[in-house]
Design an enzyme around this catalytic site. Structure first.
Site, PDB file in Angstrom:
ATOM      1  N   LYS A  78       8.013 -23.338  31.328  1.00  0.00           N
ATOM      2  CA  LYS A  78       6.620 -23.777  31.223  1.00  0.00           C
ATOM      3  C   LYS A  78       6.528 -24.794  30.087  1.00  0.00           C
ATOM      4  CE  LYS A  78       2.030 -21.566  30.755  1.00  0.00           C
ATOM      5  NZ  LYS A  78       1.343 -20.252  30.570  1.00  0.00           N
ATOM      6  N   SER A 153      -2.086 -19.443  34.225  1.00  0.00           N
ATOM      7  CA  SER A 153      -1.781 -20.807  33.871  1.00  0.00           C
ATOM      8  C   SER A 153      -0.326 -21.200  34.117  1.00  0.00           C
ATOM      9  CB  SER A 153      -2.119 -21.033  32.398  1.00  0.00           C
ATOM     10  OG  SER A 153      -1.281 -20.243  31.565  1.00  0.00           O
ATOM     11  N   SER A 177      -1.434 -14.865  32.905  1.00  0.00           N
ATOM     12  CA  SER A 177      -0.828 -16.132  33.331  1.00  0.00           C
ATOM     13  C   SER A 177       0.592 -16.059  33.866  1.00  0.00           C
ATOM     14  CB  SER A 177      -0.850 -17.136  32.190  1.00  0.00           C
ATOM     15  OG  SER A 177      -2.118 -17.724  32.137  1.00  0.00           O
TER      16      SER A 177
HETATM   17  N1  GLN Z   1      -6.849 -17.084  33.091  1.00  0.00           N
HETATM   18  C1  GLN Z   1      -6.859 -16.659  31.729  1.00  0.00           C
HETATM   19  C2  GLN Z   1      -7.441 -17.733  30.867  1.00  0.00           C
HETATM   20  O1  GLN Z   1      -7.824 -18.705  31.402  1.00  0.00           O
HETATM   21  C3  GLN Z   1      -5.471 -16.287  31.282  1.00  0.00           C
HETATM   22  C4  GLN Z   1      -4.646 -17.427  30.888  1.00  0.00           C
HETATM   23  C5  GLN Z   1      -3.340 -17.049  30.298  1.00  0.00           C
HETATM   24  O2  GLN Z   1      -2.883 -15.898  30.451  1.00  0.00           O
HETATM   25  N2  GLN Z   1      -2.757 -17.983  29.559  1.00  0.00           N
HETATM   26  O3  GLN Z   1      -7.535 -17.639  29.688  1.00  0.00           O
END
Ligand code: GLN
Length: 485
Positions: A78, A153, A177
């Site tokens: 990532k 994400s 994420s």
């Molecule tokens: N969807 C969640 C957010 O937008 C989790 C994102 C993540 O785990 N980085 O914060």
């Protein structure tokens, strides 16, 4: 591309047996990326030359009979992990030109074990999102259906596996994420206990929630990658100095006699019918495998989304103050004076969702509102953690859906942040509690979209989760396959 559908255990045997070289394997990955990336958009950066050089080094080690399970295996990261001399954008325009001078600890560990880094994966900007639509590099498309989101994400990390571009990827999970994109793309993803893996050199979003974890196409590969990156790091004061078990040693021990809890708050009316069917079938399989299923309660679940979006945005507003046009990345000098430069840089560099969260977080931390919002959220967080610890006095593991629906359409929730935030309901509580959880494939929807099931474990019980995941994978034939691209 047949090579790209093999597990790393199978690839390792071929590499060690002299049947395959890492250079040839890396070339096959690069070719697969070249023919699929314009559809999926999972890679932001491909570092072909560096990868082939690392592969040649791995081949020398393998030829000498050295190296471990990751030696010569291509992996992609990532774009949130700092990689020395390699562009690290975190999906943001503000870091469009940022080339880190050092490696994150997990990256250094992977290199030291001979893994071959082939590139950096697309993601929601600063890991803020559930759909990978918030990326300066454009949306990632779900390899199972290019009109659908891959989840976020770490959408690039999950999509790259489903597309057969690589066999291993690393992601981060602040509120789901790793698990949610794994579920939407039909792959395996594990969010370790807070403190299990070093966060040093990982671009910070919400530091009390962020955790690094592995994604793979099968449980064994996932266990291998977790073992490779886990462990105490003196450079991360939140990493915990507790030994890393051999996750492979206990993987196949089965789950006979284990107690699995079903939190009743996760089996709600709004659950998609296909998701419910797949989870119900999975519960039956666990019964057949000898697990005892009991109902439990996590009574504060309803407050988790609100609590998370206060804490995460508050921490983000503080963490993202560092992007000031001076220390990192892009700078816009047209504004008046120093403040003008800050304003121009941040206005041009951050996307809409990141700006929304900085504003929300700054508000929640501001004098007069701190007690009402941030402090209150911290108290609720304690109650949520307590719920889990109480449940784990009765059971060994918890089983839940990962997401209320299969992957939704690109654009479907883009204009409705609240709907987007609510889709995180089943993944967020675990991060607030700091515990470990995993997503594994458990079925397909009527529309041919993957569905995942989630397993939660006690603090540092990653080995137990992996064991239960392996038992399920071995008893079924979900997952492991590439999307028909
Ligand atoms: N969807 C969640 C957010 O937008 C989790 C994102 C993540 O785990 N980085 O914060």
């Amino acid at each position: 591309m047949e090579l790209n559908s093999l597990t790393i255990l199978q690839l390792g045997e071929k590499l060690r047996g002299g049947e395959l070289t890492s250079v040839a394997l890396t070339q096959a990955c690069l070719e697969r990326i070249a023919v699929t990336n314009d559809k999926v958009n999972s890679f932001i950066t491909v570092c072909a030359d560096e990868a082939l050089a690392a592969a040649a080094e791995a081949d020398a080690l393998l030829a000498a009979g050295d190296g471990g399970p990751l030696t010569g295996i291509p992996i992609a990261l990532k774009d949130i992990f700092n990689t020395r001399d390699l562009l690290t954008t975190c999906g943001s325009k503000i870091l469009a030109n940022y080339i880190p001078p050092y490696d994150a600890t997990v990256v250094a560990k992977l290199r030291a074990q001979g893994a071959v880094i082939v590139g950096k994966l697309n993601m929601d900007e600063f890991a803020m999102g559930s759909s990978n639509e918030n990326s300066a590099a454009g949306p990632v498309r779900n390899p199972w259906n290019l009109e659908r989101i891959p989840g976020g994400s770490s959408g690039g990390s999950a999509a790259a596996l489903a597309a057969g571009q690589v066999s291993l990827t690393l992601g981060t999970d602040t509120g789901g994420s790793i698990r949610q994109p794994a579920s939407h793309c039909g792959v395996v993803g594990l969010k370790p206990t807070y403190g299990r893996v070093s966060r040093y050199g990982v671009v910070a979003y919400a530091s009390s929630l962020d955790q690094v974890g592995p994604l793979a196409r099968n449980v064994e590969d996932c266990a291998t990658l977790l073992g490779a990156v886990a462990g105490y790091d003196p450079l991360d004061s939140t990493s915990v100095d507790t030994p890393v078990p051999d996750y492979l040693a206990t993987l196949k021990d089965g789950i006979k006699g284990k107690k699995i809890g079903l939190p009743k708050e996760y089996f709600i009316a709004g659950l998609d019918a296909d998701v419910k069917k797949a989870i119900d079938a999975a519960i039956e399989i666990y019964k057949q495998l000898g697990a005892e299923i009991v109902e439990v309660s996590l009574p504060h679940t309803d407050y988790a989304v609100a609590c998370y979006y206060l804490i995460a945005t508050a921490e983000a507003s503080s963490n993202l103050a560092r992007y000031d046009g001076v220390r990192y990345g892009v700078r816009k000098d047209e504004g008046e004076g120093l403040i003008g430069m800050y304003q121009q840089t941040r206005a041009a560099g951050f996307g809409d969702e990141v700006k929304r969260r900085i504003m929300l977080g700054t508000y929640a931390l501001s004098s007069g509102y701190y007690d009402a919002y941030y402090l209150k959220a911290q108290k609720v967080r304690t109650l949520i953690r307590q719920d889990f610890l109480t449940a784990f006095e009765q059971v060994d593991l918890l089983l839940t859906p990962v997401a209320p629906t299969p992957a939704f359409k690109i654009g479907e929730k883009a204009d409705d942040p609240l709907q987007m935030y609510l889709s995180d309901i089943f993944t967020i509580p675990l991060n607030l509690a700091g515990l470990c959880g995993m997503s594994i494939p458990c079925g397909m929807s009527g529309e041919g979209l993957p569905i995942g099931l989630q397993l939660f474990g006690k603090p540092f019980a990653e080995a137990e989760i992996l064991q239960a995941a392996w038992a399920f994978e071995n008893a079924t034939d979900f997952g492991g396959t590439l999307a028909p691209l």
